[in-house]
Write a protein that holds these residues in place. Structure first.
Motif, PDB file in Angstrom:
ATOM      1  N   ARG A 139      42.046 116.769 -51.798  1.00  0.00           N
ATOM      2  CA  ARG A 139      42.773 115.733 -52.542  1.00  0.00           C
ATOM      3  C   ARG A 139      41.933 115.287 -53.750  1.00  0.00           C
ATOM      4  O   ARG A 139      42.441 115.124 -54.857  1.00  0.00           O
ATOM      5  CB  ARG A 139      43.076 114.527 -51.649  1.00  0.00           C
ATOM      6  CG  ARG A 139      43.933 113.501 -52.369  1.00  0.00           C
ATOM      7  CD  ARG A 139      43.860 112.119 -51.751  1.00  0.00           C
ATOM      8  NE  ARG A 139      44.393 112.102 -50.409  1.00  0.00           N
ATOM      9  CZ  ARG A 139      43.684 111.753 -49.326  1.00  0.00           C
ATOM     10  NH1 ARG A 139      42.418 111.360 -49.453  1.00  0.00           N
ATOM     11  NH2 ARG A 139      44.232 111.765 -48.135  1.00  0.00           N
ATOM     12  N   SER A 143      43.022 115.724 -57.532  1.00  0.00           N
ATOM     13  CA  SER A 143      43.074 114.535 -58.379  1.00  0.00           C
ATOM     14  C   SER A 143      42.236 114.745 -59.654  1.00  0.00           C
ATOM     15  O   SER A 143      42.655 114.382 -60.762  1.00  0.00           O
ATOM     16  CB  SER A 143      42.573 113.372 -57.518  1.00  0.00           C
ATOM     17  OG  SER A 143      42.214 112.314 -58.295  1.00  0.00           O
ATOM     18  N   THR A 166      47.055 110.136 -55.016  1.00  0.00           N
ATOM     19  CA  THR A 166      45.990 109.414 -54.305  1.00  0.00           C
ATOM     20  C   THR A 166      46.538 108.148 -53.638  1.00  0.00           C
ATOM     21  O   THR A 166      45.848 107.507 -52.857  1.00  0.00           O
ATOM     22  CB  THR A 166      44.818 109.041 -55.244  1.00  0.00           C
ATOM     23  OG1 THR A 166      45.351 108.383 -56.383  1.00  0.00           O
ATOM     24  CG2 THR A 166      44.045 110.268 -55.675  1.00  0.00           C
ATOM     25  N   SER A 172      51.893 114.066 -49.102  1.00  0.00           N
ATOM     26  CA  SER A 172      51.274 115.404 -49.166  1.00  0.00           C
ATOM     27  C   SER A 172      51.265 116.097 -47.803  1.00  0.00           C
ATOM     28  O   SER A 172      51.275 115.436 -46.754  1.00  0.00           O
ATOM     29  CB  SER A 172      49.849 115.294 -49.715  1.00  0.00           C
ATOM     30  OG  SER A 172      49.888 114.693 -50.988  1.00  0.00           O
ATOM     31  N   TYR A 276      47.205 122.969 -49.486  1.00  0.00           N
ATOM     32  CA  TYR A 276      47.384 121.515 -49.551  1.00  0.00           C
ATOM     33  C   TYR A 276      48.405 121.276 -50.651  1.00  0.00           C
ATOM     34  O   TYR A 276      48.188 121.649 -51.810  1.00  0.00           O
ATOM     35  CB  TYR A 276      46.043 120.851 -49.892  1.00  0.00           C
ATOM     36  CG  TYR A 276      46.154 119.390 -50.270  1.00  0.00           C
ATOM     37  CD1 TYR A 276      46.431 118.421 -49.308  1.00  0.00           C
ATOM     38  CD2 TYR A 276      45.964 118.976 -51.591  1.00  0.00           C
ATOM     39  CE1 TYR A 276      46.527 117.077 -49.660  1.00  0.00           C
ATOM     40  CE2 TYR A 276      46.047 117.632 -51.934  1.00  0.00           C
ATOM     41  CZ  TYR A 276      46.337 116.689 -50.973  1.00  0.00           C
ATOM     42  OH  TYR A 276      46.431 115.371 -51.321  1.00  0.00           O
ATOM     43  N   ALA A 278      50.075 118.713 -52.848  1.00  0.00           N
ATOM     44  CA  ALA A 278      49.861 117.329 -53.290  1.00  0.00           C
ATOM     45  C   ALA A 278      51.178 116.727 -53.789  1.00  0.00           C
ATOM     46  O   ALA A 278      51.771 117.220 -54.756  1.00  0.00           O
ATOM     47  CB  ALA A 278      48.818 117.302 -54.397  1.00  0.00           C
TER      48      ALA A 278
END
Ligand SMILES: C=C1C[C@]23C[C@@]1(O)CC[C@H]2[C@@]12CC[C@H](O)[C@@](C)(C(=O)O1)[C@H]2[C@@H]3C(=O)O
Ligand SMILES: O=C(O)CCC(=O)C(=O)O
Ligand SMILES: [Fe+2]
Length: 340
Positions: A139, A143, A166, A172, A276, A278
Protein backbone atom coordinates in the motif's frame (compact mmCIF):
# COMPACT_ATOMS: atom_id res chain seq x y z
CA UNK A 1 15.32 1.43 -19.20
CA UNK A 2 13.25 -1.30 -20.87
CA UNK A 3 13.04 -5.10 -20.69
CA UNK A 4 12.81 -6.67 -24.13
CA UNK A 5 10.03 -9.09 -24.88
CA UNK A 6 8.30 -10.30 -28.06
CA UNK A 7 4.69 -9.42 -28.92
CA UNK A 8 2.16 -11.55 -30.81
CA UNK A 9 -0.92 -10.19 -32.58
CA UNK A 10 -3.99 -12.40 -32.01
CA UNK A 11 -4.95 -12.09 -35.68
CA UNK A 12 -1.62 -12.14 -37.56
CA UNK A 13 0.39 -14.00 -34.92
CA UNK A 14 3.32 -11.69 -35.85
CA UNK A 15 5.86 -10.96 -33.20
CA UNK A 16 7.97 -7.89 -32.64
CA UNK A 17 10.48 -6.79 -30.02
CA UNK A 18 8.76 -4.71 -27.40
CA UNK A 19 10.21 -2.98 -24.35
CA UNK A 20 8.21 -3.01 -21.17
CA UNK A 21 9.11 0.15 -19.24
CA UNK A 22 11.17 -0.29 -16.09
CA UNK A 23 11.12 2.51 -13.50
CA UNK A 24 13.94 2.68 -10.98
CA UNK A 25 12.40 4.31 -7.91
CA UNK A 26 15.84 5.21 -6.55
CA UNK A 27 16.45 7.77 -9.32
CA UNK A 28 15.71 11.45 -8.74
CA UNK A 29 12.02 12.29 -8.21
CA UNK A 30 11.42 14.39 -11.27
CA UNK A 31 12.96 11.77 -13.61
CA UNK A 32 10.92 9.02 -11.94
CA UNK A 33 7.65 10.96 -12.16
CA UNK A 34 8.24 11.71 -15.86
CA UNK A 35 9.04 8.05 -16.60
CA UNK A 36 5.92 6.91 -14.78
CA UNK A 37 3.63 9.32 -16.64
CA UNK A 38 5.10 8.22 -19.99
CA UNK A 39 4.67 4.52 -19.11
CA UNK A 40 1.07 5.11 -18.01
CA UNK A 41 0.26 6.93 -21.26
CA UNK A 42 2.00 4.45 -23.58
CA UNK A 43 1.31 1.12 -21.84
CA UNK A 44 -0.78 1.50 -18.68
CA UNK A 45 1.82 -0.89 -17.28
CA UNK A 46 5.39 -0.82 -15.98
CA UNK A 47 7.85 -2.60 -13.75
CA UNK A 48 9.29 -0.98 -10.62
CA UNK A 49 12.74 -1.76 -9.23
CA UNK A 50 14.28 -0.52 -5.98
CA UNK A 51 10.72 -0.56 -4.65
CA UNK A 52 11.56 -0.68 -0.93
CA UNK A 53 9.34 -3.67 -0.05
CA UNK A 54 11.46 -5.91 2.24
CA UNK A 55 12.29 -9.29 0.67
CA UNK A 56 11.31 -11.00 3.92
CA UNK A 57 7.80 -9.47 3.72
CA UNK A 58 7.48 -10.90 0.21
CA UNK A 59 8.84 -14.36 1.03
CA UNK A 60 6.69 -14.78 4.16
CA UNK A 61 3.50 -14.22 2.16
CA UNK A 62 4.77 -16.31 -0.75
CA UNK A 63 5.38 -19.20 1.70
CA UNK A 64 1.87 -18.85 3.12
CA UNK A 65 0.44 -18.99 -0.40
CA UNK A 66 2.48 -22.09 -1.32
CA UNK A 67 1.45 -23.79 1.96
CA UNK A 68 -2.23 -23.11 1.24
CA UNK A 69 -2.26 -24.29 -2.39
CA UNK A 70 -0.27 -27.42 -1.38
CA UNK A 71 -3.15 -28.56 0.86
CA UNK A 72 -5.58 -31.34 -0.05
CA UNK A 73 -8.54 -30.18 -2.20
CA UNK A 74 -11.00 -30.71 0.66
CA UNK A 75 -8.95 -28.58 3.05
CA UNK A 76 -8.75 -25.75 0.54
CA UNK A 77 -12.49 -25.90 0.00
CA UNK A 78 -12.98 -24.96 3.65
CA UNK A 79 -11.94 -21.44 2.59
CA UNK A 80 -14.52 -21.36 -0.25
CA UNK A 81 -16.52 -20.97 -2.33
CA UNK A 82 -15.40 -17.51 -3.47
CA UNK A 83 -18.42 -15.22 -3.21
CA UNK A 84 -16.54 -13.10 -4.21
CA UNK A 85 -14.05 -13.55 -1.31
CA UNK A 86 -12.54 -16.88 -0.33
CA UNK A 87 -11.11 -19.86 -2.22
CA UNK A 88 -12.13 -20.32 -5.84
CA UNK A 89 -11.38 -23.14 -8.27
CA UNK A 90 -11.72 -22.48 -12.04
CA UNK A 91 -14.80 -20.24 -11.58
CA UNK A 92 -13.99 -16.53 -11.79
CA UNK A 93 -16.52 -13.94 -10.60
CA UNK A 94 -20.23 -14.63 -10.46
CA UNK A 95 -21.22 -14.79 -14.15
CA UNK A 96 -19.78 -17.99 -15.58
CA UNK A 97 -16.18 -17.01 -16.38
CA UNK A 98 -13.72 -19.89 -16.11
CA UNK A 99 -9.96 -20.29 -16.13
CA UNK A 100 -7.26 -22.86 -15.46
CA UNK A 101 -6.49 -21.67 -11.94
CA UNK A 102 -7.33 -21.73 -8.27
CA UNK A 103 -7.21 -18.60 -6.14
CA UNK A 104 -7.75 -16.89 -2.81
CA UNK A 105 -9.44 -13.50 -2.78
CA UNK A 106 -9.34 -11.44 0.44
CA UNK A 107 -10.53 -8.00 1.48
CA UNK A 108 -7.51 -6.15 2.97
CA UNK A 109 -9.30 -4.94 6.10
CA UNK A 110 -7.27 -6.53 8.97
CA UNK A 111 -10.46 -7.83 10.69
CA UNK A 112 -11.53 -9.50 7.51
CA UNK A 113 -8.05 -11.02 7.03
CA UNK A 114 -8.07 -12.31 10.64
CA UNK A 115 -11.48 -13.96 10.12
CA UNK A 116 -10.57 -15.53 6.75
CA UNK A 117 -7.20 -16.83 7.93
CA UNK A 118 -8.99 -19.27 10.26
CA UNK A 119 -10.12 -21.32 7.27
CA UNK A 120 -6.94 -20.74 5.24
CA UNK A 121 -4.14 -21.69 7.60
CA UNK A 122 -3.40 -24.09 10.44
CA UNK A 123 -1.60 -21.15 12.00
CA UNK A 124 -4.04 -18.27 11.33
CA UNK A 125 -1.96 -15.76 13.25
CA UNK A 126 1.07 -16.37 11.01
CA UNK A 127 -1.07 -16.01 7.90
CA UNK A 128 -2.74 -12.79 9.13
CA UNK A 129 0.54 -11.30 10.17
CA UNK A 130 2.23 -12.08 6.82
CA UNK A 131 -0.79 -10.75 4.86
CA UNK A 132 -1.11 -7.54 6.93
CA UNK A 133 2.61 -6.77 6.69
CA UNK A 134 2.54 -7.35 2.93
CA UNK A 135 -0.57 -5.21 2.45
CA UNK A 136 0.92 -2.39 4.51
CA UNK A 137 4.16 -2.45 2.50
CA UNK A 138 2.59 -2.63 -0.96
CA UNK A 139 0.00 0.00 0.00
CA UNK A 140 2.91 2.32 0.82
CA UNK A 141 4.51 1.47 -2.53
CA UNK A 142 1.22 2.06 -4.40
CA UNK A 143 0.71 5.34 -2.56
CA UNK A 144 4.25 6.52 -3.43
CA UNK A 145 3.67 5.65 -7.09
CA UNK A 146 0.35 7.56 -7.09
CA UNK A 147 2.08 10.62 -5.59
CA UNK A 148 4.76 10.43 -8.28
CA UNK A 149 2.00 10.28 -10.92
CA UNK A 150 0.36 13.42 -9.50
CA UNK A 151 3.74 15.18 -9.51
CA UNK A 152 4.42 14.07 -13.07
CA UNK A 153 1.05 15.53 -14.10
CA UNK A 154 1.99 18.81 -12.32
CA UNK A 155 -0.98 18.66 -9.94
CA UNK A 156 -0.72 21.12 -7.03
CA UNK A 157 -2.16 18.48 -4.67
CA UNK A 158 0.23 15.53 -4.87
CA UNK A 159 -1.98 13.27 -2.73
CA UNK A 160 -5.03 13.64 -4.99
CA UNK A 161 -4.81 9.95 -6.03
CA UNK A 162 -2.97 8.41 -3.09
CA UNK A 163 -5.41 9.49 -0.37
CA UNK A 164 -8.13 7.44 -2.07
CA UNK A 165 -6.24 4.23 -1.30
CA UNK A 166 -4.75 5.15 2.08
CA UNK A 167 -8.19 5.98 3.52
CA UNK A 168 -9.00 3.58 6.39
CA UNK A 169 -12.22 2.64 4.55
CA UNK A 170 -10.34 1.71 1.36
CA UNK A 171 -11.93 -1.23 -0.47
CA UNK A 172 -8.59 -2.74 -1.55
CA UNK A 173 -8.28 -6.46 -2.21
CA UNK A 174 -5.49 -9.07 -2.03
CA UNK A 175 -5.47 -11.99 -4.43
CA UNK A 176 -3.34 -15.12 -4.77
CA UNK A 177 -3.64 -16.92 -8.13
CA UNK A 178 -2.22 -20.41 -8.55
CA UNK A 179 -1.90 -21.85 -12.06
CA UNK A 180 -1.15 -25.57 -11.88
CA UNK A 181 0.74 -27.13 -14.77
CA UNK A 182 -1.70 -28.41 -17.43
CA UNK A 183 -0.48 -30.79 -20.10
CA UNK A 184 -1.47 -29.72 -23.62
CA UNK A 185 -3.59 -32.84 -24.21
CA UNK A 186 -5.55 -32.52 -20.96
CA UNK A 187 -9.08 -31.11 -21.27
CA UNK A 188 -9.13 -27.38 -20.55
CA UNK A 189 -11.99 -25.36 -19.03
CA UNK A 190 -11.38 -22.26 -21.04
CA UNK A 191 -9.77 -21.90 -24.42
CA UNK A 192 -9.51 -18.90 -26.72
CA UNK A 193 -8.27 -19.74 -30.27
CA UNK A 194 -4.92 -21.43 -29.64
CA UNK A 195 -4.57 -20.23 -26.08
CA UNK A 196 -5.27 -22.19 -22.94
CA UNK A 197 -6.40 -19.48 -20.60
CA UNK A 198 -5.47 -19.24 -16.94
CA UNK A 199 -7.18 -15.90 -16.32
CA UNK A 200 -8.96 -14.36 -19.33
CA UNK A 201 -8.44 -10.97 -20.95
CA UNK A 202 -9.69 -8.03 -18.84
CA UNK A 203 -8.78 -4.70 -17.30
CA UNK A 204 -8.65 -4.26 -13.53
CA UNK A 205 -11.50 -2.09 -12.21
CA UNK A 206 -9.52 -0.49 -9.35
CA UNK A 207 -7.05 2.45 -9.29
CA UNK A 208 -3.92 0.39 -9.65
CA UNK A 209 -2.65 -3.13 -9.13
CA UNK A 210 0.71 -4.15 -7.69
CA UNK A 211 1.54 -7.61 -9.09
CA UNK A 212 4.31 -10.03 -8.26
CA UNK A 213 4.78 -13.65 -9.32
CA UNK A 214 7.22 -16.48 -8.85
CA UNK A 215 9.64 -17.15 -11.72
CA UNK A 216 7.10 -18.90 -13.98
CA UNK A 217 5.87 -16.99 -17.06
CA UNK A 218 2.20 -16.52 -18.04
CA UNK A 219 1.18 -12.86 -17.76
CA UNK A 220 0.60 -10.96 -21.01
CA UNK A 221 -0.42 -7.37 -21.64
CA UNK A 222 -2.23 -6.00 -24.69
CA UNK A 223 -0.66 -2.98 -26.42
CA UNK A 224 -2.73 -0.12 -27.90
CA UNK A 225 -2.21 -1.71 -31.37
CA UNK A 226 -3.68 -5.06 -30.25
CA UNK A 227 -0.38 -6.97 -29.96
CA UNK A 228 -0.02 -9.21 -26.91
CA UNK A 229 3.27 -8.96 -25.06
CA UNK A 230 4.49 -11.68 -22.68
CA UNK A 231 5.74 -10.17 -19.42
CA UNK A 232 8.99 -11.76 -18.18
CA UNK A 233 8.49 -13.00 -14.61
CA UNK A 234 10.70 -11.39 -11.95
CA UNK A 235 10.07 -12.60 -8.38
CA UNK A 236 12.13 -9.82 -6.82
CA UNK A 237 10.30 -6.92 -8.47
CA UNK A 238 6.74 -5.64 -8.92
CA UNK A 239 4.63 -4.83 -11.95
CA UNK A 240 2.15 -1.94 -11.83
CA UNK A 241 -1.14 -2.22 -13.73
CA UNK A 242 -3.27 0.89 -14.32
CA UNK A 243 -6.92 0.23 -13.49
CA UNK A 244 -10.19 1.64 -14.88
CA UNK A 245 -10.70 4.07 -11.96
CA UNK A 246 -7.38 5.79 -12.73
CA UNK A 247 -8.32 5.98 -16.41
CA UNK A 248 -11.44 7.90 -15.36
CA UNK A 249 -9.65 10.15 -12.81
CA UNK A 250 -7.12 11.14 -15.52
CA UNK A 251 -9.92 11.63 -18.09
CA UNK A 252 -8.44 8.96 -20.34
CA UNK A 253 -4.85 10.31 -20.29
CA UNK A 254 -3.77 7.04 -18.64
CA UNK A 255 -5.40 3.88 -19.95
CA UNK A 256 -6.18 0.74 -18.02
CA UNK A 257 -4.23 -2.03 -19.71
CA UNK A 258 -5.96 -5.22 -20.83
CA UNK A 259 -4.06 -8.26 -19.65
CA UNK A 260 -4.45 -12.02 -19.22
CA UNK A 261 -2.57 -14.99 -17.81
CA UNK A 262 -2.01 -17.99 -20.07
CA UNK A 263 -2.43 -21.43 -18.55
CA UNK A 264 0.79 -22.93 -17.43
CA UNK A 265 1.60 -25.66 -19.97
CA UNK A 266 5.31 -25.41 -20.73
CA UNK A 267 6.85 -25.13 -17.30
CA UNK A 268 7.54 -27.94 -14.86
CA UNK A 269 6.66 -25.65 -11.96
CA UNK A 270 3.29 -24.15 -11.25
CA UNK A 271 2.85 -20.37 -11.34
CA UNK A 272 1.74 -18.32 -8.35
CA UNK A 273 1.02 -14.59 -8.52
CA UNK A 274 -0.01 -12.21 -5.75
CA UNK A 275 -1.90 -9.02 -6.55
CA UNK A 276 -2.79 -6.04 -4.40
CA UNK A 277 -5.69 -4.16 -6.00
CA UNK A 278 -5.63 -0.61 -4.61
CA UNK A 279 -9.19 0.75 -4.43
CA UNK A 280 -10.97 3.77 -2.92
CA UNK A 281 -13.67 3.57 -0.24
CA UNK A 282 -17.02 2.29 -1.56
CA UNK A 283 -18.67 5.73 -1.23
CA UNK A 284 -15.79 7.70 -2.87
CA UNK A 285 -16.70 9.56 -6.05
CA UNK A 286 -14.62 8.79 -9.11
CA UNK A 287 -14.73 11.27 -11.98
CA UNK A 288 -12.32 13.14 -14.26
CA UNK A 289 -10.18 15.59 -12.24
CA UNK A 290 -10.88 19.21 -13.22
CA UNK A 291 -7.16 19.79 -13.97
CA UNK A 292 -7.49 17.37 -16.90
CA UNK A 293 -10.78 18.72 -18.26
CA UNK A 294 -10.87 21.73 -20.65
CA UNK A 295 -12.82 22.80 -23.76
CA UNK A 296 -10.18 20.94 -25.83
CA UNK A 297 -10.37 17.90 -23.52
CA UNK A 298 -14.00 17.62 -22.43
CA UNK A 299 -14.93 15.22 -19.67
CA UNK A 300 -15.15 11.69 -21.11
CA UNK A 301 -16.92 10.03 -18.17
CA UNK A 302 -19.75 10.82 -15.83
CA UNK A 303 -18.81 10.58 -12.16
CA UNK A 304 -19.79 7.49 -10.19
CA UNK A 305 -19.08 6.05 -6.78
CA UNK A 306 -16.65 3.15 -6.44
CA UNK A 307 -19.61 1.16 -5.11
CA UNK A 308 -21.55 1.81 -8.37
CA UNK A 309 -18.56 0.72 -10.41
CA UNK A 310 -18.05 -2.48 -8.48
CA UNK A 311 -21.73 -3.29 -8.91
CA UNK A 312 -21.37 -2.82 -12.68
CA UNK A 313 -18.19 -4.95 -12.74
CA UNK A 314 -19.83 -7.80 -10.85
CA UNK A 315 -22.90 -7.71 -13.10
CA UNK A 316 -20.75 -8.24 -16.22
CA UNK A 317 -18.33 -10.81 -17.62
CA UNK A 318 -14.59 -10.66 -17.06
CA UNK A 319 -13.72 -9.41 -20.57
CA UNK A 320 -16.51 -6.81 -20.85
CA UNK A 321 -15.55 -3.12 -21.23
CA UNK A 322 -17.45 -1.93 -18.16
CA UNK A 323 -16.14 1.63 -18.50
CA UNK A 324 -18.37 2.04 -21.57
CA UNK A 325 -21.32 2.21 -19.19
CA UNK A 326 -20.03 5.49 -17.80
CA UNK A 327 -18.88 7.22 -21.01
CA UNK A 328 -20.35 10.66 -21.67
CA UNK A 329 -19.93 10.55 -25.45
CA UNK A 330 -20.83 7.02 -26.45
CA UNK A 331 -20.05 5.83 -29.95
CA UNK A 332 -22.31 3.55 -32.01
CA UNK A 333 -20.05 0.52 -31.58
CA UNK A 334 -20.55 0.43 -27.82
CA UNK A 335 -21.61 -2.87 -26.41
CA UNK A 336 -23.89 -1.70 -23.58
CA UNK A 337 -26.71 0.82 -23.22
CA UNK A 338 -25.85 3.70 -20.88
CA UNK A 339 -27.39 3.87 -17.42
CA UNK A 340 -30.07 6.57 -17.48
C1 LIG B 1 -15.85 -11.80 -13.75
C2 LIG B 1 -15.45 -11.00 -12.79
C3 LIG B 1 -14.34 -11.34 -11.84
C4 LIG B 1 -14.01 -9.99 -11.25
C5 LIG B 1 -15.40 -9.42 -11.11
C6 LIG B 1 -15.97 -9.65 -12.50
O1 LIG B 1 -17.37 -9.63 -12.57
C7 LIG B 1 -15.35 -8.60 -13.44
C8 LIG B 1 -14.01 -8.06 -12.89
C9 LIG B 1 -13.14 -9.17 -12.25
C10 LIG B 1 -11.97 -8.64 -11.45
C11 LIG B 1 -10.67 -8.47 -12.26
C12 LIG B 1 -9.60 -7.87 -11.33
C13 LIG B 1 -9.55 -8.58 -9.95
O2 LIG B 1 -8.94 -9.86 -10.13
C14 LIG B 1 -10.97 -8.77 -9.37
C15 LIG B 1 -10.90 -9.26 -7.93
C16 LIG B 1 -11.73 -7.49 -9.49
O3 LIG B 1 -11.87 -6.62 -8.66
O4 LIG B 1 -12.34 -7.42 -10.73
C17 LIG B 1 -11.77 -9.62 -10.33
C18 LIG B 1 -13.20 -9.99 -9.91
C19 LIG B 1 -13.28 -11.33 -9.17
O5 LIG B 1 -12.52 -12.25 -9.51
O6 LIG B 1 -14.11 -11.44 -8.27
O1 LIG C 1 -2.24 -13.94 -12.20
C1 LIG C 1 -1.86 -13.01 -12.91
O2 LIG C 1 -0.70 -12.84 -13.28
C2 LIG C 1 -2.86 -11.98 -13.40
C3 LIG C 1 -4.21 -12.14 -12.77
C4 LIG C 1 -5.07 -10.93 -12.93
O3 LIG C 1 -4.92 -10.19 -13.86
C5 LIG C 1 -6.10 -10.68 -11.93
O4 LIG C 1 -6.25 -11.50 -10.99
O5 LIG C 1 -6.78 -9.65 -12.06
FE1 LIG D 1 -6.06 -8.36 -13.61
Amino acid sequence: MVVLSSATSMRTKKTKAVGIPVVDLSLDRSTVSELIVKACEDYGFFKVINHGVPSDTISRLEDEGVRFFDKEAGDKQRAGPANPFGYGLKNIGLNGDKGELEYLLLHTNPFSIAERSKSISNNPQNFSCAANDYVESVRELASEILELMAEGLWFPDKSVFSRLITDTQSDSVLRFNHYPTVKNREPCSYKDDDHRIGFGEHSDPQILTILRSNDVAGLEICLHDGFWVPVPPDPTQFYVIIGDALQVLTNGRFTSVRHRALANSSSRNSRMSIMYFAAPPVNATIGPLHELVSPENPSLYKPFTWGDYKKAAYSLRLGDCRLDLFKLHPTNDQKFPLFS
